[in-house]
Design a protein around this motif. Structure first.
Motif, PDB file in Angstrom:
ATOM      1  N   ALA A  53      11.060   2.292  -1.166  1.00  0.00           N
ATOM      2  CA  ALA A  53      10.079   3.539  -1.076  1.00  0.00           C
ATOM      3  C   ALA A  53      10.206   4.154   0.332  1.00  0.00           C
ATOM      4  CB  ALA A  53       8.569   3.218  -1.486  1.00  0.00           C
ATOM      5  N   ALA A  54       9.960   3.286   1.566  1.00  0.00           N
ATOM      6  CA  ALA A  54      10.304   3.869   2.833  1.00  0.00           C
ATOM      7  C   ALA A  54      11.525   4.478   3.350  1.00  0.00           C
ATOM      8  CB  ALA A  54       9.873   2.374   3.858  1.00  0.00           C
ATOM      9  N   GLN A  55      12.552   4.138   2.343  1.00  0.00           N
ATOM     10  CA  GLN A  55      13.987   4.895   2.772  1.00  0.00           C
ATOM     11  C   GLN A  55      14.207   5.975   2.064  1.00  0.00           C
ATOM     12  OE1 GLN A  55      17.440   2.351   2.428  1.00  0.00           O
ATOM     13  NE2 GLN A  55      16.702   0.959   3.992  1.00  0.00           N
ATOM     14  N   HIS A  56      13.177   6.323   1.255  1.00  0.00           N
ATOM     15  CA  HIS A  56      13.451   7.736   0.283  1.00  0.00           C
ATOM     16  C   HIS A  56      12.167   8.766   0.811  1.00  0.00           C
ATOM     17  CE1 HIS A  56      16.084   4.985  -1.596  1.00  0.00           C
ATOM     18  NE2 HIS A  56      16.680   6.057  -1.902  1.00  0.00           N
ATOM     19  N   PRO A  57      12.566  10.088   0.257  1.00  0.00           N
ATOM     20  CA  PRO A  57      11.618  11.203   0.764  1.00  0.00           C
ATOM     21  C   PRO A  57      10.533  10.983  -0.152  1.00  0.00           C
ATOM     22  CG  PRO A  57      13.868  12.058   0.399  1.00  0.00           C
ATOM     23  CD  PRO A  57      13.710  10.693  -0.117  1.00  0.00           C
ATOM     24  N   HIS A  58       9.354  11.585   0.571  1.00  0.00           N
ATOM     25  CA  HIS A  58       8.027  11.857  -0.241  1.00  0.00           C
ATOM     26  C   HIS A  58       7.306  12.806   0.138  1.00  0.00           C
ATOM     27  CE1 HIS A  58       8.597   7.633  -1.749  1.00  0.00           C
ATOM     28  NE2 HIS A  58       8.779   7.226  -0.672  1.00  0.00           N
ATOM     29  N   SER A  59       6.321  13.448  -0.574  1.00  0.00           N
ATOM     30  CA  SER A  59       5.436  14.475  -0.263  1.00  0.00           C
ATOM     31  C   SER A  59       4.124  13.602  -0.579  1.00  0.00           C
ATOM     32  CB  SER A  59       5.693  15.542  -1.296  1.00  0.00           C
ATOM     33  OG  SER A  59       6.881  16.146  -0.953  1.00  0.00           O
ATOM     34  N   PHE A  60       3.190  13.942   0.063  1.00  0.00           N
ATOM     35  CA  PHE A  60       1.890  13.275   0.085  1.00  0.00           C
ATOM     36  C   PHE A  60       0.710  13.923   1.049  1.00  0.00           C
ATOM     37  CE2 PHE A  60       4.375  10.897   3.073  1.00  0.00           C
ATOM     38  CZ  PHE A  60       3.672  10.651   4.059  1.00  0.00           C
ATOM     39  N   THR A  61      -0.316  13.566   0.999  1.00  0.00           N
ATOM     40  CA  THR A  61      -1.504  14.132   1.705  1.00  0.00           C
ATOM     41  C   THR A  61      -1.668  13.298   2.980  1.00  0.00           C
ATOM     42  OG1 THR A  61      -3.352  12.909   0.699  1.00  0.00           O
ATOM     43  CG2 THR A  61      -2.665  15.479  -0.153  1.00  0.00           C
ATOM     44  N   TYR A  62      -1.700  13.733   4.010  1.00  0.00           N
ATOM     45  CA  TYR A  62      -1.899  12.878   5.368  1.00  0.00           C
ATOM     46  C   TYR A  62      -2.544  13.732   6.254  1.00  0.00           C
ATOM     47  CZ  TYR A  62      -0.126  10.436   9.424  1.00  0.00           C
ATOM     48  OH  TYR A  62      -0.089   9.477  10.435  1.00  0.00           O
ATOM     49  N   ARG A  63      -3.690  12.989   6.854  1.00  0.00           N
ATOM     50  CA  ARG A  63      -4.589  13.638   7.966  1.00  0.00           C
ATOM     51  C   ARG A  63      -4.849  15.311   7.537  1.00  0.00           C
ATOM     52  NH1 ARG A  63      -5.339  10.851  12.517  1.00  0.00           N
ATOM     53  NH2 ARG A  63      -6.282  12.635  13.557  1.00  0.00           N
ATOM     54  N   GLY A  64      -5.351  15.408   6.160  1.00  0.00           N
ATOM     55  CA  GLY A  64      -5.741  16.578   5.784  1.00  0.00           C
ATOM     56  C   GLY A  64      -4.725  17.789   5.569  1.00  0.00           C
ATOM     57  N   TYR A  65      -3.747  17.280   5.716  1.00  0.00           N
ATOM     58  CA  TYR A  65      -2.335  18.208   5.108  1.00  0.00           C
ATOM     59  C   TYR A  65      -1.613  17.729   4.191  1.00  0.00           C
ATOM     60  CZ  TYR A  65      -2.784  20.445   9.904  1.00  0.00           C
ATOM     61  OH  TYR A  65      -3.505  21.392  10.732  1.00  0.00           O
ATOM     62  N   GLU A  66      -0.976  18.444   3.423  1.00  0.00           N
ATOM     63  CA  GLU A  66      -0.053  18.371   2.414  1.00  0.00           C
ATOM     64  C   GLU A  66       1.604  18.120   3.315  1.00  0.00           C
ATOM     65  OE1 GLU A  66       3.111  19.974  -1.251  1.00  0.00           O
ATOM     66  OE2 GLU A  66       0.815  20.833  -0.857  1.00  0.00           O
ATOM     67  N   VAL A  67       2.089  16.746   3.274  1.00  0.00           N
ATOM     68  CA  VAL A  67       3.437  16.613   4.162  1.00  0.00           C
ATOM     69  C   VAL A  67       4.342  16.234   3.344  1.00  0.00           C
ATOM     70  CG1 VAL A  67       1.933  16.223   6.126  1.00  0.00           C
ATOM     71  CG2 VAL A  67       3.033  14.398   4.693  1.00  0.00           C
ATOM     72  N   SER A  68       5.959  16.245   3.802  1.00  0.00           N
ATOM     73  CA  SER A  68       6.814  15.836   3.270  1.00  0.00           C
ATOM     74  C   SER A  68       7.766  15.035   4.168  1.00  0.00           C
ATOM     75  CB  SER A  68       7.716  16.852   2.628  1.00  0.00           C
ATOM     76  OG  SER A  68       8.210  17.823   3.554  1.00  0.00           O
ATOM     77  N   THR A  69       8.359  14.232   3.929  1.00  0.00           N
ATOM     78  CA  THR A  69       9.258  13.368   4.678  1.00  0.00           C
ATOM     79  C   THR A  69      10.691  13.352   4.197  1.00  0.00           C
ATOM     80  OG1 THR A  69       8.655  11.269   3.542  1.00  0.00           O
ATOM     81  CG2 THR A  69       7.407  11.831   5.220  1.00  0.00           C
ATOM     82  N   ASN A  70      11.727  12.670   5.053  1.00  0.00           N
ATOM     83  CA  ASN A  70      12.830  12.684   4.734  1.00  0.00           C
ATOM     84  C   ASN A  70      13.210  11.242   4.349  1.00  0.00           C
ATOM     85  OD1 ASN A  70      13.390  15.496   5.346  1.00  0.00           O
ATOM     86  ND2 ASN A  70      13.727  14.938   7.600  1.00  0.00           N
ATOM     87  N   ASP A  85       0.948  -1.172   0.063  1.00  0.00           N
ATOM     88  CA  ASP A  85      -0.051   0.012   0.024  1.00  0.00           C
ATOM     89  C   ASP A  85       0.819   1.234   0.099  1.00  0.00           C
ATOM     90  OD1 ASP A  85      -2.601   1.364   0.455  1.00  0.00           O
ATOM     91  OD2 ASP A  85      -1.451   2.116   2.379  1.00  0.00           O
ATOM     92  N   GLN A  86       0.464   2.302  -1.021  1.00  0.00           N
ATOM     93  CA  GLN A  86       1.206   3.441  -1.013  1.00  0.00           C
ATOM     94  C   GLN A  86       1.335   4.299   0.115  1.00  0.00           C
ATOM     95  OE1 GLN A  86       3.078   3.919  -3.559  1.00  0.00           O
ATOM     96  NE2 GLN A  86       3.058   6.081  -4.406  1.00  0.00           N
ATOM     97  N   GLN A  87       0.142   4.206   0.933  1.00  0.00           N
ATOM     98  CA  GLN A  87       0.174   5.271   2.158  1.00  0.00           C
ATOM     99  C   GLN A  87       1.019   4.587   3.230  1.00  0.00           C
ATOM    100  OE1 GLN A  87      -1.075   8.167   1.878  1.00  0.00           O
ATOM    101  NE2 GLN A  87      -1.905   8.993   3.687  1.00  0.00           N
ATOM    102  N   HIS A  88       0.886   3.396   3.394  1.00  0.00           N
ATOM    103  CA  HIS A  88       1.716   2.749   4.465  1.00  0.00           C
ATOM    104  C   HIS A  88       3.133   3.120   3.883  1.00  0.00           C
ATOM    105  CE1 HIS A  88      -1.753   0.479   5.517  1.00  0.00           C
ATOM    106  NE2 HIS A  88      -1.074   0.177   6.662  1.00  0.00           N
ATOM    107  N   ARG A  89       3.452   2.723   2.845  1.00  0.00           N
ATOM    108  CA  ARG A  89       5.129   3.243   2.560  1.00  0.00           C
ATOM    109  C   ARG A  89       5.441   4.301   2.752  1.00  0.00           C
ATOM    110  NH1 ARG A  89       5.925  -0.078  -3.236  1.00  0.00           N
ATOM    111  NH2 ARG A  89       5.507  -2.211  -2.574  1.00  0.00           N
ATOM    112  N   MET A  90       4.678   5.285   2.276  1.00  0.00           N
ATOM    113  CA  MET A  90       4.980   6.822   2.329  1.00  0.00           C
ATOM    114  C   MET A  90       5.175   7.264   3.965  1.00  0.00           C
ATOM    115  SD  MET A  90       3.718   8.468  -0.982  1.00  0.00           S
ATOM    116  CE  MET A  90       1.894   8.516  -0.578  1.00  0.00           C
ATOM    117  N   THR A  91       4.143   6.639   4.710  1.00  0.00           N
ATOM    118  CA  THR A  91       4.145   7.116   6.167  1.00  0.00           C
ATOM    119  C   THR A  91       5.155   6.587   6.860  1.00  0.00           C
ATOM    120  OG1 THR A  91       1.606   7.074   6.145  1.00  0.00           O
ATOM    121  CG2 THR A  91       2.749   6.961   8.249  1.00  0.00           C
TER     122      THR A  91
END
Length: 343
Positions: free
Chosen positions: A197-214, A164-170
């Protein structure tokens, strides 16, 4: 309407404000997080043992179990890091059955996510306070990460969630190790893709926000066995399986910190819980046979509770699993000491 809205749930911050993690416990978590991270980055050669009930259904029994684990930890912590399983979400293959304390705080009662989130957080904090051991949990619902991000030291992404994409990005936003299990199909390339996927940065929507990860450099693989098209178990903990994963990591230079955790139950044991003892010993023998496998395999997962086996909901046997059958405490304690001897 297809959806019926039962109640508005508190935000993660509201739950944290009501049930904060005390400062002294925050320090314990930071120390534990570093100790565990050092295993995955190769700075430490300690062996991880992620052990506990299939599902954390009862606070008293679970905290009792973790207290027992803490006493053993004092004797083996020069070689082993014990991480209690406090799994508060339970995935169900058909969608039916007990789904964990987060959704159903009383296994015999009605679904109540608000009460469940409180029960989940209270149990985790109590376990840390009484034992000094921070726990592992499974991320069944990615949007729930904020409720537990300050109390967990390890997170598993299940076989049904790993694609699942959301699990990987979270998971790419975790600051603790994320164990990406192979899917029920057994396709290891799916698991490797999820780690990348989990080791790399992403931008996505999460709990009503646009977020980014490292990105999470501590994401790694968990081998839990698989099923063939006829529903037969296909174990993947043998030496040849570990060598194959080692090869797959070598073929993916974009993945950091190659690591394997072997889940000794599920399709590896066919849910024959006593087989976990043999499986763990075989994994340790594989590590003895090859220095590269020893470096790769960082630990094992074991399903264990106070009483061995399982029971139906409502039977009321203290410390006995109401989901998958588990090793009992006596066998668990003996196995942990054996692991320490062989590490």
């Amino acid at each position: 309407m297809s959806f019926s809205y039962s109640q508005k749930l508190p935000t993660p911050q509201e739950i944290k404000d009501e049930f904060p993690l005390p400062e002294e416990l925050k320090k314990i978590k930071l120390e534990r997080d570093k100790e565990i991270a050092d295993v995955f980055t190769g700075k430490s050669d300690k062996f991880l043992v992620i052990v506990g009930p299939c599902s954390a259904d009862n606070e008293e029994a679970v905290v009792d179990y973790v207290n027992r684990l803490a006493k053993v930890n004092d004797k083996v912590n020069d070689k082993i890091i014990l991480i209690p399983r406090i799994y508060t979400n339970k995935p169900r293959t058909t969608g039916e059955g007990y789904k964990g304390i987060t959704s159903q705080p009383d296994p015999e009662g009605e679904t109540d996510f608000k009460a469940g989130l409180i029960a989940m957080r209270h149990m985790h904090i109590r376990a840390i306070k009484e034992t000094g051991l921070t726990a592992a949990d499974e991320m069944l619902y990615p949007e729930n990460w904020g409720y537990v991000d300050d109390i967990l030291s390890y997170v598993a992404i299940g076989a049904r969630s790993v694609e699942d994409q959301q699990h990987r990005m979270t998971a790419s936003g975790f600051d603790v190790p994320a164990g990406m299990k192979n899917p029920t199909s057994g396709y290891l390339t799916v698991m490797m893709n999820s780690i990348y996927a989990a080791q790399h940065p992403h931008s996505f929507t999460y709990r009503g926000y646009e977020v980014s990860t490292n990105g999470n450099p501590l994401a790694h693989c968990v081998l839990r066995g698989a099923q063939n098209k006829n529903g037969r178990n296909i174990p993947n903990y043998h030496y040849e399986d570990l060598s194959l994963v080692e090869q797959l990591y070598a073929e993916n230079p974009g993945i950091m910190n190659p690591a394997v955790i072997v889940d000794s139950n599920h399709n590896n044991s066919g849910k024959m819980y006593k087989e976990q003892i043999r499986i763990v010993k075989e994994v340790l023998r594989s590590r003895e046979h090859s220095n590269s496998i020893k470096k790769l395999v960082k630990g094992v997962m074991i399903e264990s509770y106070i009483k061995e086996g399982s029971q139906k909901i409502g039977e009321g046997i203290y410390g006995k699993s109401i989901t998958d059958p588990c090793l009992g405490w006596a066998d668990t304690e003996e196995l942990i000491y054996k692991i320490a001897d062989l590490c």
